[in-house]
Design a protein around this motif. Structure first.
Motif, mmCIF file in Angstrom:
data_model
loop_
_atom_site.group_PDB
_atom_site.id
_atom_site.type_symbol
_atom_site.label_atom_id
_atom_site.label_comp_id
_atom_site.label_asym_id
_atom_site.label_seq_id
_atom_site.Cartn_x
_atom_site.Cartn_y
_atom_site.Cartn_z
ATOM 1 N N SER A 37 21.493 66.192 -74.397
ATOM 2 C CA SER A 37 20.205 66.930 -74.724
ATOM 3 C C SER A 37 19.518 67.466 -73.880
ATOM 4 N N THR A 38 19.680 66.842 -72.362
ATOM 5 C CA THR A 38 19.251 67.235 -71.237
ATOM 6 C C THR A 38 20.052 68.380 -70.167
ATOM 7 N N HIS A 39 21.330 67.739 -70.206
ATOM 8 C CA HIS A 39 22.361 68.512 -69.497
ATOM 9 C C HIS A 39 23.246 69.671 -70.159
ATOM 10 N N ASN A 40 23.113 69.883 -71.461
ATOM 11 C CA ASN A 40 23.967 70.734 -72.148
ATOM 12 C C ASN A 40 25.288 70.375 -72.196
ATOM 13 N N GLN A 41 26.327 71.212 -71.880
ATOM 14 C CA GLN A 41 27.500 71.009 -72.093
ATOM 15 C C GLN A 41 28.095 70.203 -71.028
ATOM 16 N N VAL A 42 28.756 68.990 -71.332
ATOM 17 C CA VAL A 42 29.120 68.180 -69.843
ATOM 18 C C VAL A 42 30.548 67.540 -70.339
ATOM 19 N N ALA A 43 31.337 67.093 -69.629
ATOM 20 C CA ALA A 43 32.411 66.196 -69.589
ATOM 21 C C ALA A 43 31.844 64.822 -70.204
ATOM 22 N N SER A 44 32.792 64.344 -71.302
ATOM 23 C CA SER A 44 32.130 62.950 -71.545
ATOM 24 C C SER A 44 32.681 61.894 -70.879
ATOM 25 N N VAL A 45 31.917 60.866 -70.861
ATOM 26 C CA VAL A 45 32.290 59.779 -70.248
ATOM 27 C C VAL A 45 32.306 58.336 -71.108
ATOM 28 N N PRO A 46 33.525 57.617 -71.394
ATOM 29 C CA PRO A 46 33.125 56.516 -72.081
ATOM 30 C C PRO A 46 32.470 55.448 -71.720
ATOM 31 N N GLN A 47 31.345 54.555 -72.354
ATOM 32 C CA GLN A 47 30.560 53.781 -71.697
ATOM 33 C C GLN A 47 30.642 52.442 -72.582
ATOM 34 N N GLU A 57 33.312 41.830 -78.843
ATOM 35 C CA GLU A 57 34.194 42.820 -78.348
ATOM 36 C C GLU A 57 33.025 44.051 -77.818
ATOM 37 N N PRO A 58 33.494 44.743 -76.789
ATOM 38 C CA PRO A 58 32.510 45.758 -76.509
ATOM 39 C C PRO A 58 32.847 47.077 -77.171
ATOM 40 N N ARG A 59 31.747 47.997 -77.521
ATOM 41 C CA ARG A 59 32.053 49.080 -78.043
ATOM 42 C C ARG A 59 31.988 50.241 -76.962
ATOM 43 N N PHE A 60 32.432 51.360 -77.491
ATOM 44 C CA PHE A 60 32.620 52.429 -76.497
ATOM 45 C C PHE A 60 31.789 53.626 -77.136
ATOM 46 N N TYR A 61 30.877 54.313 -76.368
ATOM 47 C CA TYR A 61 30.385 55.762 -76.893
ATOM 48 C C TYR A 61 30.503 56.697 -75.618
ATOM 49 N N ASP A 62 30.450 57.900 -76.322
ATOM 50 C CA ASP A 62 30.591 59.022 -75.326
ATOM 51 C C ASP A 62 29.343 59.396 -74.848
ATOM 52 N N SER A 63 29.051 59.340 -73.242
ATOM 53 C CA SER A 63 28.078 59.434 -72.713
ATOM 54 C C SER A 63 28.152 60.643 -71.582
ATOM 55 N N CYS A 64 26.791 61.245 -71.191
ATOM 56 C CA CYS A 64 26.653 62.205 -70.038
ATOM 57 C C CYS A 64 27.083 61.410 -68.734
ATOM 58 N N VAL A 100 26.247 61.506 -75.985
ATOM 59 C CA VAL A 100 26.329 63.011 -76.205
ATOM 60 C C VAL A 100 26.847 63.267 -77.429
ATOM 61 N N GLU A 101 26.489 64.376 -77.789
ATOM 62 C CA GLU A 101 26.932 64.659 -79.194
ATOM 63 C C GLU A 101 28.253 65.628 -79.041
ATOM 64 N N ASN A 102 29.195 65.450 -80.024
ATOM 65 C CA ASN A 102 30.278 65.864 -80.018
ATOM 66 C C ASN A 102 30.209 67.064 -81.052
ATOM 67 N N ARG A 103 30.327 68.426 -80.648
ATOM 68 C CA ARG A 103 30.203 69.319 -81.525
ATOM 69 C C ARG A 103 31.466 70.203 -81.889
ATOM 70 N N GLY A 104 32.497 69.428 -81.564
ATOM 71 C CA GLY A 104 33.833 70.149 -81.930
ATOM 72 C C GLY A 104 34.320 70.952 -80.770
ATOM 73 N N ASP A 105 33.529 71.983 -80.255
ATOM 74 C CA ASP A 105 33.787 72.788 -79.021
ATOM 75 C C ASP A 105 33.388 72.022 -77.758
ATOM 76 N N GLY A 106 33.078 70.832 -77.618
ATOM 77 C CA GLY A 106 32.641 70.308 -76.372
ATOM 78 C C GLY A 106 31.533 68.990 -76.671
ATOM 79 N N TYR A 107 31.233 68.398 -75.517
ATOM 80 C CA TYR A 107 30.225 67.393 -75.585
ATOM 81 C C TYR A 107 28.918 67.889 -75.132
#
Ligand code: ZN
Length: 334
Positions: A233-243, A209-216, A223-230
């Motif tokens: 490492s290159t594009h700073n705060q972004v909206a996350s997209v499940p991949q 079964e495919p797994r999903f992760y949060d991506s830029c 991307v890293e979820n810091r609580g106040d947003g995603y």
């Protein structure tokens, strides 16, 4: 793509290869033992059929495939290519035990590289004799097939189904990239080594079964979820997209390997346009799983070492469907 069930596969192998049911079951059991718990009985039967060159699914109707020289792949059928003629070589006669005739080869190029165009059909050879191709003219070739040459590259062959158009209206090629394209090696799974860039032909025997992760959304990196947003490492705060990330076991009869793939390759393998419909939806996935197990593919990618499991894995960057008949010929050849 409809695949056959166990009984249908056994029947098909039996009719096409003249083997008894017992002989086939011995082969299936051997394959099951070899792969321990990795595959189902159906999966093993698929591999056995694959190794014997028996087609276990209906191939989709072949539509022309427009490609550049760089993209050439022996798995492609009905290849269409737009090239510039660089040099028309001499026409040669040949005679083998089964066949005699003439063959011509032409050096052609496009903006991705150069390759040899091999002409087998008398119709085109006669046109060549009449001087229809001048160096520098543009050529559209259709219904061709692709072969590996002896130098790690690919060449385009024109058989009796193929045709060409000389200087098609409105088509130009301005820059020909003069170097021949170095294609990646085709290898057996048993011969794979870490850091290889390869193409492997085989069968999906088990799929997870495919797994999903949060991506830029810009670079697709995790991307890293810091609580106040995603944060990327290159594009700073972004909206996350499940991949989606997909794992499957791929077998070519010599060995099996775990394949990891992402994004478009996942879509292609699962034949699903919107992967998010599979998120937290095991029922839908099980339906797809049945359809996809047994699928025969050419996977290109890079071999990486999974240090946690201490095993090699193939990270796929492309895939195409394979014609089992051709696969059998290729295996025989090697
Ligand atoms: Zn990014």
């Amino acid at each position: 793509m409809p695949t056959l069930n166990y009984e249908e596969i056994v029947t098909k192998i039996s009719t096409e290869k003249g083997l008894t049911r017992e002989e086939i079951e011995v082969k299936v059991k051997a394959k099951l033992n070899q792969l321990s718990d990795l595959i189902s009985k159906d999966g093993a039967a698929h591999i056995v059929a694959n190794e014997l060159g028996v087609r276990v699914y209906e191939t989709p109707s072949t539509t022309p495939k427009k490609v550049s020289i760089k993209e050439l792949n022996p798995a492609f059928k009905n290849v269409e290519l737009l090239v510039k003629v660089l040099k028309v070589n001499e026409i040669r006669s040949f005679k083998t035990a089964s066949r005699e005739g003439r063959v011509a080869n032409i050096l052609v190029g496009d903006d991705t590289g150069t390759c040899r165009l091999v002409v087998w059909d008398e119709k085109q050879i006669k046109e060549l004799e009449q001087g229809c191709l001048k160096d520098g003219c543009i050529l559209k070739v259709m219904n061709c097939y692709v072969r590996d040459n002896n130098f790690g590259g690919k060449e385009v062959h024109m058989g009796s189904q193929a045709s060409w158009v000389v200087d098609p209206a409105g088509e130009t090629i301005t820059n020909v990239k003069s170097a021949p394209v170095q294609n990646i090696d085709r290898k057996f799974i048993k011969d794979l080594q870490e850091n290889d860039n390869v193409s492997v032909v085989g069968t999906i025997v088990q799929i997870f079964e495919p797994r999903f992760y949060d991506s830029c959304p810009q670079c697709n990196k995790k991307v890293e979820n810091r609580g106040d947003g995603y944060f990327c490492s290159t594009h700073n705060q972004v909206a996350s997209v499940p991949q989606a990330i997909l794992n499957f076991v791929f077998d070519d009869g010599t060995e099996n390997i775990r394949v990891v793939c992402f994004r478009d390759v996942v879509k292609q393998i699962l034949e699903v346009d919107d992967l998010l419909t599979l998120k937290d939806n095991p029922d839908k996935f099980r339906e797809i799983q049945r359809k996809v197990a047994g699928k025969q593919l050419t996977i290109t990618g890079r071999v990486n070492k999974n240090t946690f499991f201490n095993r090699l894995e193939l990270t796929a960057n492309g895939c195409s469907e394979t014609n089992p008949k051709e696969l059998a010929v290729e295996i025989e050849k090697k």
